[in-house]
Design a protein around this motif. Structure first.
Motif, PDB file in Angstrom:
ATOM      1  N   GLU A 266      -9.279  18.367  35.122  1.00 22.07           N
ATOM      2  CA  GLU A 266      -7.843  18.381  34.808  1.00 22.07           C
ATOM      3  C   GLU A 266      -7.020  18.867  36.012  1.00 22.07           C
TER       4      GLU A 266
ATOM      5  N   ILE B 207      -6.474  18.866  29.785  1.00 20.28           N
ATOM      6  CA  ILE B 207      -7.530  18.147  29.077  1.00 20.28           C
ATOM      7  C   ILE B 207      -8.504  19.190  28.526  1.00 20.28           C
TER       8      ILE B 207
ATOM      9  N   TYR C 278     -11.534   7.856  32.124  1.00 21.45           N
ATOM     10  CA  TYR C 278     -10.258   7.117  32.156  1.00 21.45           C
ATOM     11  C   TYR C 278      -9.001   7.974  32.086  1.00 21.45           C
ATOM     12  N   LEU C 279      -9.126   9.245  31.728  1.00 22.13           N
ATOM     13  CA  LEU C 279      -7.920  10.089  31.763  1.00 22.13           C
ATOM     14  C   LEU C 279      -7.742  10.616  33.178  1.00 22.13           C
ATOM     15  N   HIS C 280      -6.512  10.698  33.601  1.00 30.09           N
ATOM     16  CA  HIS C 280      -6.220  11.317  34.899  1.00 30.09           C
ATOM     17  C   HIS C 280      -5.532  12.652  34.664  1.00 30.09           C
TER      18      HIS C 280
ATOM     19  N   ASP D 143      -4.142   6.568  28.810  1.00 25.64           N
ATOM     20  CA  ASP D 143      -3.875   7.308  30.051  1.00 25.64           C
ATOM     21  C   ASP D 143      -2.572   6.811  30.685  1.00 25.64           C
ATOM     22  N   ARG D 144      -2.376   5.490  30.638  1.00 27.22           N
ATOM     23  CA  ARG D 144      -1.177   4.888  31.250  1.00 27.22           C
ATOM     24  C   ARG D 144       0.077   5.240  30.457  1.00 27.22           C
TER      25      ARG D 144
ATOM     26  N   ARG E  72      -0.602  17.937  33.169  1.00 26.67           N
ATOM     27  CA  ARG E  72      -1.492  17.594  32.049  1.00 26.67           C
ATOM     28  C   ARG E  72      -2.570  18.634  31.815  1.00 26.67           C
TER      29      ARG E  72
ATOM     30  N   GLY F 154     -12.859   9.888  27.918  1.00 25.33           N
ATOM     31  CA  GLY F 154     -11.895  10.850  28.478  1.00 25.33           C
ATOM     32  C   GLY F 154     -12.230  11.178  29.921  1.00 25.33           C
TER      33      GLY F 154
END
Ligand SMILES: Cc1ncc(C[n+]2csc(CCOP(=O)(O)OP(=O)(O)O)c2C)c(N)n1
Length: 580
Positions: free
Chosen positions: A240, A403, A394-396, A371-372, A401, A391
C-alpha cells in the motif's frame, strides 16, 4: 472521585482517551458497561455487530486506519470467545486494540458455572497483556496498564471483567495517568550505521525490500533507492505504501507476488530488508548478503541469515544513514530489473485485456476495473482467498489509499468487518470490501450491520461458487478437489432483502456499469459478480513440483471421467501461460 461506578469510570477513561465506540454484542455480565455507554450521552458510542468476531476485526481495522486505540467487547463465555479470531488478526497486524472480555461473577469462578471459561488463559497468545480484574479497587490501574500496553507494544490487551466488578462502585479515586502514544525515535549506533553504509557503498547490485514498517519512511526509502540505484520490492503489507508510481518499483514478492521483485532479490549482491518480517523463506535468496533494519529486534535474522542486523525505526535511521552513503552512477542493474518488471506487469494485463468474449467474468478484470474506478483515497479490505491475489496484483497504492487484509493471520471473512471498522473511523472515505463468497458467508450476518448502522460500505463479491484458494492448493498438491463447492447464492437479492442496494453482474460488458453503480450508491451497496471458478493464479515463480501437481490432478480427473473439467480449466487459463 470515589463513589463512581466502575463501568462509568471505564467509559470516562476510554472516551477521554479519544475512543469513539465499542464494537460489541450486548449480554448479561456486560450490561453494566452497555448501560454506562447509554448514559454517557454520546461521549462513547456502541457499534452493534452481529458477531463478536466481526467486532474484533472491525476494531483492528479502525486501529490500523487511525493508529489510535480501538475497543471491542464480548459478554461472558461464548460472547467473548467469539472475539478470538479477530483479536489474533489485530494482534498480528500490530493494531492497538483493547478487548473487554466480560466474565461471570467473581463468586462463581472455578465452580464450572454457566458460561464459565477462562478468558485470562484463552487470550494469552493473542495479546500483550491479558488479566482478570478481581476487585473494583484493581480496575483503574489495570485499565491504564491495558491501554498503555496496547499503545506501547502496538497490539491487543484483554481486560477480563467479571460482571459484579463492572457493576460495583469504585473505592478509590481512580488512576488518571497520562498514556503515552508516541513511539521513541530509535536508530542504530553511529558505528553500526557506518558498517551499513560500508556494505551499501561496496555493493554493485543492491536491492531494497520493504514491509509495513517502512511505510512511514516512504520518501526517504525512495531517496535511498535513487542514491544507490536500487530496485525496490515489497511484501503485501508494504504494497500500500510502495506500489505507487515510482521508477524503482520491482513489484511484490511471495506466493501472490508479481513483477521483478523475486528476480531482483535473487540477482542482488546486497539485499536490504526494511521494516519487514516477510515470512516466506522460499522466496528469499540463498547466498546473497543481507542487511535487515527493524524496530522490533527479535525479528532480525529469523527468516534469512544476516550479514548485518540493526534495530531502528526506518525513517529515523535513513535520515542519518543517507548522508553517509555515496551516490552510485551505474544504473544498469536497476534498468535491467525495471525492464523485466515492465514485461511481467504487461503479462498481468493479459488477464484483463480482450475479455469481451469471455464467460464467466474474469476476476482479474473485475479487480483491475475497480482499481481504475475507485478513489485515490479509497480504503480497500481484501478477503483471504483468491480475492487476496486479485487485490495483490491489480490494486495500486497511492499516497492516500489503504489496503487492509488478514495478511499475517490469514483468516477468511476479514474483509467485510474490517470495512465496517474502517468506515466507522473514516465516515467520509470510500471504503470497499473485496469479499470472497466463502469468506462473506462466514460472517454474512454483519452485512445487515451496514444497513442497521447506516455505514456506506461498498461490498464487491467475487462470487465464484467455490472455495477457490483451497481448490487451487489441492490441485497444486496433486489432489483432486473435494468439498470446495459452494451452493449458488444471489447476494444482490440477499442485500435487497435486508435493505441494501444490490447489483448483480453476470457478463463482462456489465462489470464497469455495475461497479460504477456500486461506487456511486449513497449508502451501503453490494455488487455481486459471478466470476470464473476456474481462474487460477499461477505463482510468479512456478516450481517444477507445482507443475507436476497440476498435471497429476488433471490426469486423475481425466481417469475419473472428469475430462470436461480439465478441459474447462485448461481453456480458461491458457491465457495464464507465460508466452515466450
Ligand atoms: C477462518 C478460515 N477458515 C479456513 C481457511 C482456509 N482457507 C483459506 S482461503 C479459503 C477459501 C476462500 O474461499 P472464498 O472466500 O470463496 O474465496 P475464493 O478463494 O474462492 O476467491 C479457505 C477455506 C482460512 N484461511 N480461514
Amino acid at each position: 472521585m470515589s463513589g463512581q461506578k466502575v463501568s462509568d469510570y471505564i467509559v470516562e477513561r476510554l472516551a477521554g482517551f479519544g475512543v469513539e465506540r465499542i464494537y460489541a454484542v450486548v449480554g448479561d455480565s456486560l450490561n453494566p458497561i452497555t448501560d454506562a455507554v447509554r448514559r454517557s450521552d454520546g461521549k462513547l458510542g456502541w457499534l452493534h455487530v452481529r458477531h463478536e468476531e466481526a467486532g474484533a476485526f472491525a476494531a483492528g481495522a479502525e486501529a490500523q486506519v487511525t493508529g489510535k486505540l480501538a475497543v471491542c467487547a464480548g459478554s461472558a463465555g461464548p460472547g467473548n470467545l467469539h472475539l478470538i479470531n479477530g483479536l489474533y488478526d489485530a494482534h498480528g497486524s500490530g493494531a492497538p486494540v483493547l478487548a473487554i472480555a466480560s466474565h461471570i461473577n467473581t463468586a462463581e469462578i472455578g465452580s464450572e458455572f454457566h458460561q464459565e471459561t477462562h478468558p485470562e488463559q484463552l487470550f494469552q497468545e493473542c495479546s500483550h497483556w491479558c488479566e482478570l480484574v478481581a476487585t473494583p479497587e484493581q480496575l483503574p490501574r489495570a485499565l491504564h496498564i491495558a491501554m498503555q500496553t496496547a499503545m506501547a507494544k502496538r497490539g491487543v490487551s484483554v481486560l477480563v471483567l467479571p460482571g459484579d466488578v463492572a457493576g460495583a462502585t469504585l473505592p478509590n479515586d481512580g488512576w488518571r495517568s497520562h498514556i503515552a502514544v508516541s513511539r521513541p525515535l530509535v536508530r542504530p549506533t553511529d558505528a553500526d550505521l557506518r558498517t551499513l553504509a560500508g556494505l551499501i557503498d561496496g555493493a554493485t547490485k543492491p536491492v531494497l525490500f520493504c514491509g509495513a514498517g517502512a511505510g512511514e519512511a516512504r520518501e526517504l526509502v525512495l531517496k535511498l533507492a535513487a542514491r544507490i540505484k536500487a530496485p525496490l520490492g515489497y511484501s503485501f503489507r508494504g504494497k500500500e505504501h510502495f506500489h505507487t508510481p515510482n521508477e524503482f518499483d520491482a513489484g511484490m514478492s511471495g506466493l501472490l507476488g508479481f513483477g521483478a521483485a523475486y528476480q531482483a532479490m535473487h540477482e542482488a549482491d546486497l539485499l536490504i530488508l526494511l521494516g519487514t518480517d516477510f515470512p516466506y523463506r522460499d522466496f528469499l535468496p540463498d547466498g546473497v548478503r543481507v542487511a535487515q533494519l527493524d524496530l522490533e529486534g527479535e525479528r532480525l535474522g529469523r527468516r534469512v541469515p544476516l550479514e548485518l542486523g540493526l534495530v531502528g525505526d526506518v525513517a529515523e535511521t535513513l535520515r542519518v544513514l543517507l548522508p553517509l552513503i555515496g551516490e552510485k552512477d551505474d544504473s544498469s542493474f536497476l534498468e535491467r530489473q525495471r525492464k523485466h518488471h515492465e514485461r511481467e506487469v504487461e503479462k498481468l494485463q493479459v488477464y484483463v485485456d480482450h475479455v469481451a468474449r469471455q464467460h464467466p467474468v474474469h476476476p482479474e478484470y473485475v479487480a483491475a476495473t475497480l482499481d481504475r474506478l475507485a478513489r485515490d483515497d479509497a480504503i480497500f479490505t481484501v478477503d483471504t482467498g483468491m480475492t487476496t491475489v486479485w487485490g495483490a496484483r491489480y490494486l495500486h497504492g497511492s499516497d492516500g489509499r489503504r489496503i487492509l487484509g488478514s495478511f499475517k493471520h490469514g483468516s477468511m471473512a476479514n474483509a467485510l468487518p474490517q470495512a465496517i471498522g474502517a468506515q466507522c473511523a473514516e465516515p467520509d472515505r470510500q471504503v470497499i470490501s473485496m469479499s470472497g463468497d466463502g469468506g462473506l458467508t462466514m460472517l454474512l450476518g454483519d452485512m445487515i450491520t451496514l444497513a442497521q448502522e447506516d455505514l456506506p460500505v461498498k461490498v464487491l463479491i467475487f462470487n465464484n461458487g467455490v472455495l477457490g484458494m483451497v481448490r487451487l492448493e489441492m490441485q497444486v498438491a496433486g489432489l483432486p478437489d473435494f468439498q470446495t463447492e459452494l451452493h449458488p447464492v444471489d447476494f444482490a437479492a440477499i442485500a435487497e432483502a435486508v435493505g441494501i442496494k444490490g447489483i448483480r453482474v453476470e457478463r463482462h460488458e456489465d462489470v464497469e456499469d455495475g461497479l460504477r453503480d456500486l461506487l456511486a450508491a449513497k449508502g451501503p451497496a453490494v455488487c455481486d459478480v459471478a466470476t470464473d471458478p476456474e481462474a487460477l493464479s499461477l505463482p510468479p515463480n512456478v516450481t517444477f513440483d507445482q507443475v507436476k501437481g497440476f498435471a497429476r490432478t488433471a490426469v486423475k480427473k481425466s481417469l475419473n471421467g472428469h475430462i470436461d473439467e480439465v478441459w474447462e480449466q485448461a481453456k480458461t487459463n491458457i491465457r495464464n501461460v507465460p508466452r515466450p
